[in-house]
Scaffold this active site. Structure first.
Site, PDB file in Angstrom:
ATOM      1  N   ALA A  64       0.756  -0.890  -0.193  1.00 21.18           N
ATOM      2  CA  ALA A  64      -0.195   0.023  -0.386  1.00 21.18           C
ATOM      3  C   ALA A  64       0.837   1.356  -0.011  1.00 21.18           C
ATOM      4  O   ALA A  64       2.157   1.436   0.392  1.00 21.18           O
ATOM      5  CB  ALA A  64      -1.043  -0.131   1.367  1.00 21.18           C
ATOM      6  N   GLY A 103       0.681  -4.904   0.622  1.00 25.71           N
ATOM      7  CA  GLY A 103      -0.832  -5.460   0.678  1.00 25.71           C
ATOM      8  C   GLY A 103       0.228  -5.842  -1.425  1.00 25.71           C
ATOM      9  O   GLY A 103      -1.293  -6.115  -2.184  1.00 25.71           O
ATOM     10  N   GLU A 106      -0.353  -9.323  -0.971  1.00 27.36           N
ATOM     11  CA  GLU A 106      -1.716  -9.506  -0.418  1.00 27.36           C
ATOM     12  C   GLU A 106      -2.464  -9.519  -2.019  1.00 27.36           C
ATOM     13  O   GLU A 106      -3.903 -10.951  -2.213  1.00 27.36           O
ATOM     14  CB  GLU A 106      -2.360  -8.482   0.379  1.00 27.36           C
ATOM     15  CG  GLU A 106      -2.359  -8.886   1.834  1.00 27.36           C
ATOM     16  CD  GLU A 106      -3.263  -7.662   2.985  1.00 27.36           C
ATOM     17  OE1 GLU A 106      -2.378  -6.228   1.936  1.00 27.36           O
ATOM     18  OE2 GLU A 106      -2.905  -7.719   4.173  1.00 27.36           O
ATOM     19  N   GLU A 126       4.292  -4.921   7.166  1.00 26.77           N
ATOM     20  CA  GLU A 126       3.580  -4.344   7.917  1.00 26.77           C
ATOM     21  C   GLU A 126       3.800  -4.060   9.356  1.00 26.77           C
ATOM     22  O   GLU A 126       3.835  -2.891   9.662  1.00 26.77           O
ATOM     23  CB  GLU A 126       2.394  -4.868   7.723  1.00 26.77           C
ATOM     24  CG  GLU A 126       1.418  -4.388   6.671  1.00 26.77           C
ATOM     25  CD  GLU A 126       1.770  -5.415   5.521  1.00 26.77           C
ATOM     26  OE1 GLU A 126       2.311  -6.527   6.263  1.00 26.77           O
ATOM     27  OE2 GLU A 126       0.892  -5.516   4.262  1.00 26.77           O
TER      28      GLU A 126
HETATM   29  N1  3HC Z   1       4.763   3.470   0.221  1.00 27.30           N
HETATM   30  C1  3HC Z   1       4.916   4.886  -0.746  1.00 27.30           C
HETATM   31  N2  3HC Z   1       6.692   5.334  -0.226  1.00 27.30           N
HETATM   32  C2  3HC Z   1       7.185   4.193  -0.379  1.00 27.30           C
HETATM   33  C3  3HC Z   1       7.091   2.261   0.060  1.00 27.30           C
HETATM   34  C4  3HC Z   1       5.432   2.437   0.113  1.00 27.30           C
HETATM   35  N3  3HC Z   1       5.054   1.384   0.635  1.00 27.30           N
HETATM   36  N4  3HC Z   1       7.832   1.960  -0.278  1.00 27.30           N
HETATM   37  C5  3HC Z   1       9.010   2.906  -1.445  1.00 27.30           C
HETATM   38  N5  3HC Z   1       8.153   4.468  -1.582  1.00 27.30           N
HETATM   39  C6  3HC Z   1       8.820   5.395  -1.343  1.00 27.30           C
HETATM   40  C7  3HC Z   1      10.227   5.396  -0.950  1.00 27.30           C
HETATM   41  O1  3HC Z   1       9.741   6.807   0.970  1.00 27.30           O
HETATM   42  C8  3HC Z   1      11.382   6.535  -1.676  1.00 27.30           C
HETATM   43  O2  3HC Z   1      10.481   8.007  -1.769  1.00 27.30           O
HETATM   44  P1  3HC Z   1      12.187   8.636  -2.244  1.00 27.30           P
HETATM   45  O3  3HC Z   1      12.670   8.243  -3.329  1.00 27.30           O
HETATM   46  O4  3HC Z   1      11.103   9.747  -2.508  1.00 27.30           O
HETATM   47  O5  3HC Z   1      12.403   9.070  -0.949  1.00 27.30           O
HETATM   48  C9  3HC Z   1      11.366   5.327  -2.728  1.00 27.30           C
HETATM   49  O6  3HC Z   1       9.898   4.862  -2.814  1.00 27.30           O
HETATM   50  C10 3HC Z   1      12.363   4.545  -3.189  1.00 27.30           C
HETATM   51  O7  3HC Z   1      12.153   3.707  -2.102  1.00 27.30           O
HETATM   52  P2  3HC Z   1      13.231   2.891  -0.891  1.00 27.30           P
HETATM   53  O8  3HC Z   1      14.665   4.409  -1.547  1.00 27.30           O
HETATM   54  O9  3HC Z   1      13.438   2.468   0.109  1.00 27.30           O
HETATM   55  O10 3HC Z   1      14.302   2.203  -2.203  1.00 27.30           O
HETATM   56  P3  3HC Z   1      15.133   0.587  -2.495  1.00 27.30           P
HETATM   57  O11 3HC Z   1      15.044   0.389  -3.400  1.00 27.30           O
HETATM   58  O12 3HC Z   1      16.081   1.089  -0.956  1.00 27.30           O
HETATM   59  O13 3HC Z   1      14.343  -0.279  -1.265  1.00 27.30           O
HETATM   60  C11 3HC Z   1      11.757  -1.038  -0.595  1.00 27.30           C
HETATM   61  C12 3HC Z   1      12.800  -0.487  -2.321  1.00 27.30           C
HETATM   62  C13 3HC Z   1      12.290  -2.568  -0.790  1.00 27.30           C
HETATM   63  C14 3HC Z   1      10.627  -1.589  -1.898  1.00 27.30           C
HETATM   64  C15 3HC Z   1      11.955  -0.592   0.297  1.00 27.30           C
HETATM   65  O14 3HC Z   1      11.312   0.832   0.075  1.00 27.30           O
HETATM   66  C16 3HC Z   1      10.446  -1.654   1.352  1.00 27.30           C
HETATM   67  O15 3HC Z   1      10.756  -1.646   2.468  1.00 27.30           O
HETATM   68  N6  3HC Z   1       9.448  -0.549   1.307  1.00 27.30           N
HETATM   69  C17 3HC Z   1       8.309  -0.451   2.028  1.00 27.30           C
HETATM   70  C18 3HC Z   1       7.409  -1.906   1.999  1.00 27.30           C
HETATM   71  C19 3HC Z   1       6.397  -1.900   2.905  1.00 27.30           C
HETATM   72  O16 3HC Z   1       6.599  -1.644   3.870  1.00 27.30           O
HETATM   73  N7  3HC Z   1       5.120  -1.717   2.884  1.00 27.30           N
HETATM   74  C20 3HC Z   1       4.110  -2.507   3.222  1.00 27.30           C
HETATM   75  C21 3HC Z   1       3.126  -1.157   2.884  1.00 27.30           C
HETATM   76  S1  3HC Z   1       2.149  -1.511   4.309  1.00 27.30           S
HETATM   77  C22 3HC Z   1       0.549  -2.115   3.600  1.00 27.30           C
HETATM   78  O17 3HC Z   1       1.231  -2.381   2.205  1.00 27.30           O
HETATM   79  C23 3HC Z   1      -0.929  -2.512   4.550  1.00 27.30           C
HETATM   80  C24 3HC Z   1      -1.222  -3.560   3.788  1.00 27.30           C
HETATM   81  O18 3HC Z   1      -1.383  -4.236   4.568  1.00 27.30           O
HETATM   82  C25 3HC Z   1      -2.970  -3.023   3.611  1.00 27.30           C
END
Ligand code: 3HC
Length: 702
Positions: A64, A103, A106, A126
């Site tokens: 998400a 997400g 999922e 998450e």
């Molecule tokens: N939402 C919004 N922005 C995100 C994002 C996300 N889920 N994941 C990454 N980004 C953004 C970062 O903030 C960054 O933005 P910026 O360039 O403006 O600083 C850009 O994407 C690139 O991210 P990274 O610098 O972290 O790039 P990497 O290549 O090093 O890593 C990644 C990529 C492994 C995908 C890492 O960003 C990551 O772990 N992201 C989070 C993943 C996450 O936690 N997902 C779960 C979200 S909660 C969810 O899904 C709820 C659901 O159950 C309903």
């Protein structure tokens, strides 16, 4: 299509939905809306027999959109889109590759079939944001992999690779080559085989593997995980699913998700997620392939390990043959251990070890791109090294000092080329700790600062640019924090009461246990070296007294605590209590019982107050930088977001009122609120919203 991030095309009966929403295909509201529209269109197209969902770029979908979580969820809600995907009566194939998280994972579970390339990283992170999988993960994952594994995956947040995903039955088919072409071919095979849609929620909820599976999951949570409400919410959501329809279980999980989303812990973890992605400083980094490290002690060899592990060629210099041999030995043992633990294969360990070579003179550093000095913490010694480095290193090479408290400008001046000099303050053990304070000196060139930042990133560090002032950000705040715990020991708290209170608050280790681990003589020597010592006989008096009594910490088995030979867990020592009592009496300090609440409050207010001063002085550019320093360098609990975020959650009005209260009861010496705290408290402001300032070089250093 309502959003250009989603493209749809028909490949001879296979409807392909491409999600192209850089950088990570996060499922933001417009993407969800367009995805829903796309699958409805394909569902109603009689020419389309199966649907393939593909994520463009390096990732399938990273989850998400975390940026949306500060507001209530906006329609179409992700779980509703995924329910619709699952309900389609044409087979839906998820074409997985790269990062498939949250997400995104999922969506894969709601699809009828999953194929993936070997670079798959599949997981539910998450929990690291204080959330639970809120779009069906808690309902669908146990049905596919069993309760125990589902709980492990969701409470740890650790992603799995293709092999584990296949073994768990999460991936039906491994693809070689182009993911989209492979997935389309797989879809054709499914159609040819007459494969029907296969809905995860049609599967029954599996029986628990053992009667204690939920109790086991709770018992396996670390103390830190227990402090995040989402850990219990995940377990409770899966536990409740056993006796509910999947729809009822999903509705209940949604409620839990929303409660977690609004929790302080999740807000704190999300704050750190974005703070950790700090933009690099302006300036073009210079290429760095070879690194010199001066000083082969614990710090120098740790830095050399980090650099060699990142693929850099390292020259480690120590004038003493024995010290050099010991350092090289430490490095060899580190990579041998990494091989034994399976983190590196034999070739990788041998190559990393071979990337470090030793030398006994600084002339050996003539060709390197960047030097990190990690010699004894003494201005005279460091200035001597920099005078030599200035002559020995090639023009344009970056010269970095690992000083933790000294004046980077004074060190830079000795080199004769101050524009090339920058601080790179690593934390011990340097191969493990993620924090790197990057100190901008008065004359540091922008390209040099940018080079230090880029190198830090390459070493896997969180680099925080700070100004040049005593102790920079971390250690200066540490002195304020330590000052309060020292005063409270004279006023009546025992060392273990201090440590227990702060560990219960969430600090990884209490400050007295940290002192014993680091060696009490280290801080003692730094304090002796101060040009201006506070004229307060109580200042760090307890630590000083212990050192003067020969109690140096774990290294000689006696510090704040007593240690068995080779032991790491200390036990309280009545001798220390007696020493402190006698010292308090000598200083005329009345003793009283001090509760855990006061211990935590005084230590936290001291940290917050010093942090606000660092912002005012421009030593820290933004409040979130301070939070990174404390969470990554000093074991501050992540779920509290760092000291500045914590101050905002307390409310700055409350912080001000408590500081004023201590000014009345304990005197104004350490308790005079700053002008900016007064202003923010008056205006109802937050430290997080203070505009960031360029970091500066402070005057009037201690
Ligand atoms: N939402 C919004 N922005 C995100 C994002 C996300 N889920 N994941 C990454 N980004 C953004 C970062 O903030 C960054 O933005 P910026 O360039 O403006 O600083 C850009 O994407 C690139 O991210 P990274 O610098 O972290 O790039 P990497 O290549 O090093 O890593 C990644 C990529 C492994 C995908 C890492 O960003 C990551 O772990 N992201 C989070 C993943 C996450 O936690 N997902 C779960 C979200 S909660 C969810 O899904 C709820 C659901 O159950 C309903």
């Amino acid at each position: 299509m309502s959003d250009p991030a989603i493209r749809v095309r028909d490949e001879s009966g296979i409807g392909v939905v491409e999600i192209d929403h850089p950088p990570v295909n996060a499922l933001a509201r417009p993407v969800r809306a367009a995805l829903l529209e796309a699958i409805e269109r394909l569902a109603h197209d009689p020419a389309v027999q199966a649907i393939v969902i593909h994520g463009c770029g390096r990732h399938f979908i990273a989850g998400a959109d975390v940026r949306e979580f500060d507001a209530p969820p906006a329609e179409p809600l992700l779980h509703e889109v995924l329910n619709r995907v699952e309900a389609l009566d044409k087979p839906v194939i998820a074409a997985l590759h790269g990062t498939t998280l949250g997400g995104g994972a999922e969506l894969a579970l709601a699809s009828h079939y999953r194929c993936a390339t070997p670079d798959l990283s599949f997981g539910f992170p998450e929990i690291k944001l204080g959330l639970l999988p809120g779009a069906g993960g808690t309902v669908r994952l146990p049905r596919l992999v069993g309760i125990r594994r589902a709980l492990e995956l969701m409470t740890s947040g650790t992603p799995i690779g293709i092999a584990a995903a296949r073994e768990l039955g999460l991936v039906d088919h491994e693809l070689r080559g182009d993911v989209l072409a492979g997935a389309v071919a797989f879809a054709r095979e499914r159609i040819a085989a007459g494969a029907p849609p296969r809905r995860t929620t049609d599967l029954p909820m599996p029986a628990p593997e053992s009667p204690t599976v939920f109790a086991d999951a709770r018992a396996a949570l670390s103390a830190a995980a227990r402090r995040v409400p989402a850990s219990e919410a995940i377990i409770a959501a899966v536990e409740a699913s056993a006796s509910q329809s999947w729809r009822a279980a999903l509705a209940a999980a949604r409620e839990r998700f929303d409660a977690c989303r609004r929790s302080t812990e999740s807000r704190a973890l999300r704050h750190l997620f974005f703070a950790e992605r700090v933009p690099p400083p302006a300036g073009t980094p210079q290429p760095v392939a070879t690194v010199g490290v001066v000083g082969a002690g614990t710090m120098g060899s740790g830095i050399a390990i980090a650099a060699a592990a990142a693929g850099l060629e390292v020259t480690l210099v120590d004038a003493q043959d024995a010290a050099l041999a010991a350092g090289l030995g430490r490095i060899e043992r580190h990579f041998a251990d990494a091989q034994r633990k399976g983190r590196l294969d034999a070739a990788g360990a041998a190559a990393a070890t071979a990337r470090v070579r030793g030398a006994t003179t600084l002339e050996a550093l003539a060709p390197v791109d960047l030097v990190i000095e990690a010699v004894f913490e003494s201005l005279e010694v460091k200035r001597g090294v920099f005078a030599e480095l200035g002559r020995a290193c090639r023009p344009g090479a970056v010269l970095a000092t690992n000083t933790s408290t000294l004046d980077v400008d004074a060190i830079a001046a000795a080199s004769g080329r101050p524009a090339d000099v920058v601080g790179m303050h690593f934390f011990s053990p340097a191969q493990v700790m993620r924090l790197l304070e990057i100190v901008r000196g008065r004359d540091t060139a922008p390209a040099v600062l940018a080079t230090a930042f880029a190198l830090g990133k390459r070493l896997g560090k969180i680099g925080v640019v700070v100004g040049n002032g005593f102790g920079f950000v971390g250690n200066r705040m540490l002195y304020a924090y330590g000052r309060e715990k020292e005063l409270m020991m004279l006023e009546g708290a025992t060392p273990i009461e201090i440590d227990r209170a702060l560990e219960t608050f969430g600090m990884a280790m209490g400050p007295n246990a940290v002192g014993d681990l680091a060696g009490l003589d280290i801080g003692y020597a730094v304090r002796r070296g101060w040009r201006e010592r506070p004229d307060d006989p109580r200042f760090y008096r307890v630590s000083d007294l212990l050192v003067e009594q020969g109690r140096l910490g774990q290294k000689n088995g006696r510090g704040f605590y007593r240690y068995e030979p080779g032991g790491r867990r200390g036990t309280p020592d009545p001798e220390v209590d007696a020493l402190i009592r006698a010292e308090a009496e000598r200083l005329g300090i009345a003793r009283r019982a001090i509760g855990a609440d006061e211990i935590v409050e005084r230590c936290m207010l001291a940290l917050i107050d010093e942090g606000v001063r660092l912002l005012e002085e421009g030593i820290a550019a933004r409040a979130s930088d301070i939070d990174l320093v404390w969470c990554h360098g000093y074991g501050f609990p992540r779920e509290r977001g760092g000291p500045m975020f914590y101050a905002d959650t307390l409310g700055l009005g409350h912080v001000l009122e408590r500081i004023r209260c201590y000014a009345r009861t304990r005197g104004p010496r350490y308790w005079t609120p700053t002008a900016s705290l007064e202003r923010l408290a008056r205006d109802g402001g937050r430290l997080a919203d203070e505009p960031s300032a360029p970091t500066t070089s402070a005057t009037g250093r201690g």
